[in-house]
Design a protein around this motif. Structure first.
Motif, PDB file in Angstrom:
ATOM      1  N   GLN A   1     -36.537   3.382 -59.997  1.00  0.00           N
ATOM      2  CA  GLN A   1     -37.478   2.670 -60.864  1.00  0.00           C
ATOM      3  C   GLN A   1     -38.105   3.687 -61.815  1.00  0.00           C
ATOM      4  O   GLN A   1     -38.769   4.627 -61.377  1.00  0.00           O
ATOM      5  N   VAL A   2     -37.837   3.519 -63.098  1.00  0.00           N
ATOM      6  CA  VAL A   2     -38.392   4.421 -64.116  1.00  0.00           C
ATOM      7  C   VAL A   2     -39.274   3.577 -65.022  1.00  0.00           C
ATOM      8  O   VAL A   2     -38.819   2.563 -65.547  1.00  0.00           O
ATOM      9  N   GLU A   3     -40.539   3.982 -65.184  1.00  0.00           N
ATOM     10  CA  GLU A   3     -41.460   3.176 -66.016  1.00  0.00           C
ATOM     11  C   GLU A   3     -42.174   4.052 -67.021  1.00  0.00           C
ATOM     12  O   GLU A   3     -42.844   5.014 -66.649  1.00  0.00           O
TER      13      GLU A   3
ATOM     14  N   PHE B   1     -36.383   1.634 -66.852  1.00  0.00           N
ATOM     15  CA  PHE B   1     -35.231   0.894 -66.337  1.00  0.00           C
ATOM     16  C   PHE B   1     -35.272   0.901 -64.813  1.00  0.00           C
ATOM     17  O   PHE B   1     -36.008   1.691 -64.210  1.00  0.00           O
ATOM     18  N   ALA B   2     -34.502  -0.018 -64.222  1.00  0.00           N
ATOM     19  CA  ALA B   2     -34.419  -0.072 -62.761  1.00  0.00           C
ATOM     20  C   ALA B   2     -32.953  -0.177 -62.369  1.00  0.00           C
ATOM     21  O   ALA B   2     -32.170  -0.856 -63.041  1.00  0.00           O
ATOM     22  N   VAL B   3     -32.575   0.522 -61.328  1.00  0.00           N
ATOM     23  CA  VAL B   3     -31.182   0.541 -60.869  1.00  0.00           C
ATOM     24  C   VAL B   3     -31.121  -0.067 -59.471  1.00  0.00           C
ATOM     25  O   VAL B   3     -31.918   0.309 -58.600  1.00  0.00           O
ATOM     26  N   GLU B   4     -30.189  -1.005 -59.288  1.00  0.00           N
ATOM     27  CA  GLU B   4     -30.041  -1.666 -57.985  1.00  0.00           C
ATOM     28  C   GLU B   4     -29.009  -0.930 -57.129  1.00  0.00           C
ATOM     29  O   GLU B   4     -28.079  -0.313 -57.653  1.00  0.00           O
TER      30      GLU B   4
ATOM     31  N   ILE C   1     -26.327   4.827 -68.937  1.00  0.00           N
ATOM     32  CA  ILE C   1     -27.312   5.219 -69.950  1.00  0.00           C
ATOM     33  C   ILE C   1     -26.506   5.698 -71.141  1.00  0.00           C
ATOM     34  O   ILE C   1     -25.816   6.724 -71.072  1.00  0.00           O
ATOM     35  N   LEU C   2     -26.546   4.894 -72.205  1.00  0.00           N
ATOM     36  CA  LEU C   2     -25.675   5.117 -73.357  1.00  0.00           C
ATOM     37  C   LEU C   2     -26.544   5.549 -74.531  1.00  0.00           C
ATOM     38  O   LEU C   2     -27.650   5.045 -74.708  1.00  0.00           O
ATOM     39  N   GLY C   3     -26.036   6.462 -75.325  1.00  0.00           N
ATOM     40  CA  GLY C   3     -26.792   6.862 -76.520  1.00  0.00           C
ATOM     41  C   GLY C   3     -26.108   8.035 -77.187  1.00  0.00           C
ATOM     42  O   GLY C   3     -25.318   8.736 -76.567  1.00  0.00           O
TER      43      GLY C   3
END
Ligand code: ATP
Length: 231
Positions: A6-8, A25-28, A35-37
């Protein structure tokens, strides 16, 4: 579903340079999360912060409840990181590197099992400097897994690889996910994200500019061409 990462509202600057302005973002559990960029978007800084390799300036990060800022030791056993370019002594062999890295962890994976999972058994005695690009990447994935992490961060895995080696690395990433490891995949290739990721965020100038499954992002007008122009 269980949220493992969990990143806030993550923020991180280097002096006056804002690398990450606002990322959430949150990862299940069990997914391959992308993570694209484009270059310099803030992808590596974001994942290094959640792996405890960099200290965030603000926001919050939790990986299975562990705060990397407060507990850098615990985070090492939860998150495995594949470095963008593995820096290893030229003459260390594949199996020696795995044993060396295994010695850094309290409950390491079995190096022989990692050799098998990543198709490295027949290359075990080869020196690092003599490995092809694809084999170096397989070794770097194995090194990310050697601490038996629940989450693995794989950063720019296929940059510079030929199409065949890329496909082989993609198959291995799926094999790693199928073994029960949740994967955060950093990439600037939309085709890679589309092939591998269950969900992804697109980061630009340190902010999340799109989020969803690859199909949702493409339906939303972000086709391959648009991505190429944006990345
Ligand atoms: P790439 O795909 O090129 O790895 P990225 O999306 O991973 O890019 P980051 O490496 O997180 O982006 O960098 C984000 C911004 O922060 C860039 O402008 C970069 O130049 C800058 N930056 C990264 N590391 C440092 C540092 N140690 N000192 C100063 N600026 C940095």
């Amino acid at each position: 579903m269980t949220t493992v990462v969990q990143v806030e509202n993550l923020r991180k600057s280097y002096g006056a340079k804002v690398a990450v302005a606002d990322v959430s973002f949150a990862v299940e559990r069990g997914e391959i999360f992308g993570i694209l960029g484009r270059n310099g978007a803030g992808k590596t800084t974001s994942v290094e912060t959640l792996a405890g390799l960099r200290r965030a300036d603000g926001g919050s990060v939790r990986v299975l409840g562990v705060d990397p800022r407060k507990d850098p030791q615990a985070i090492r056993t939860v998150v495995g990181v594949q470095l963008q370019e593995a820096r290893l002594p030229a003459r260390i062999t594949v199996i020696e590197a795995l044993h060396l890295f295994a010695s850094f962890y309290p409950d390491p994976a079995d190096p022989e099992e990692l050799l098998g999972m990543l198709g490295l058994t027949e290359h075990r005695g080869k020196q690092f400097a003599k490995l092809s690009g694809g084999l170096k990447q397989r070794l770097s994935i194995a090194l990310a897994l050697v601490g038996n992490p629940q989450v693995a961060i794989l950063d720019e895995l296929t940059t510079g690889l030929d199409p065949q080696a890329r496909r082989e690395v993609w198959d291995l990433v799926e094999r790693v996910r199928d073994s029960g490891v949740t994967i955060i995949l950093v990439t600037h290739f939309m085709d890679e994200a589309e092939r591998l990721c269950d969900r992804l965020v697109v980061i630009d100038e340190g902010r999340v500019v799109a989020a969803g499954s690859p199909a949702e992002l493409i339906r939303g007008g972000n086709d391959e061409r648009t991505f190429r122009m944006r990345l």
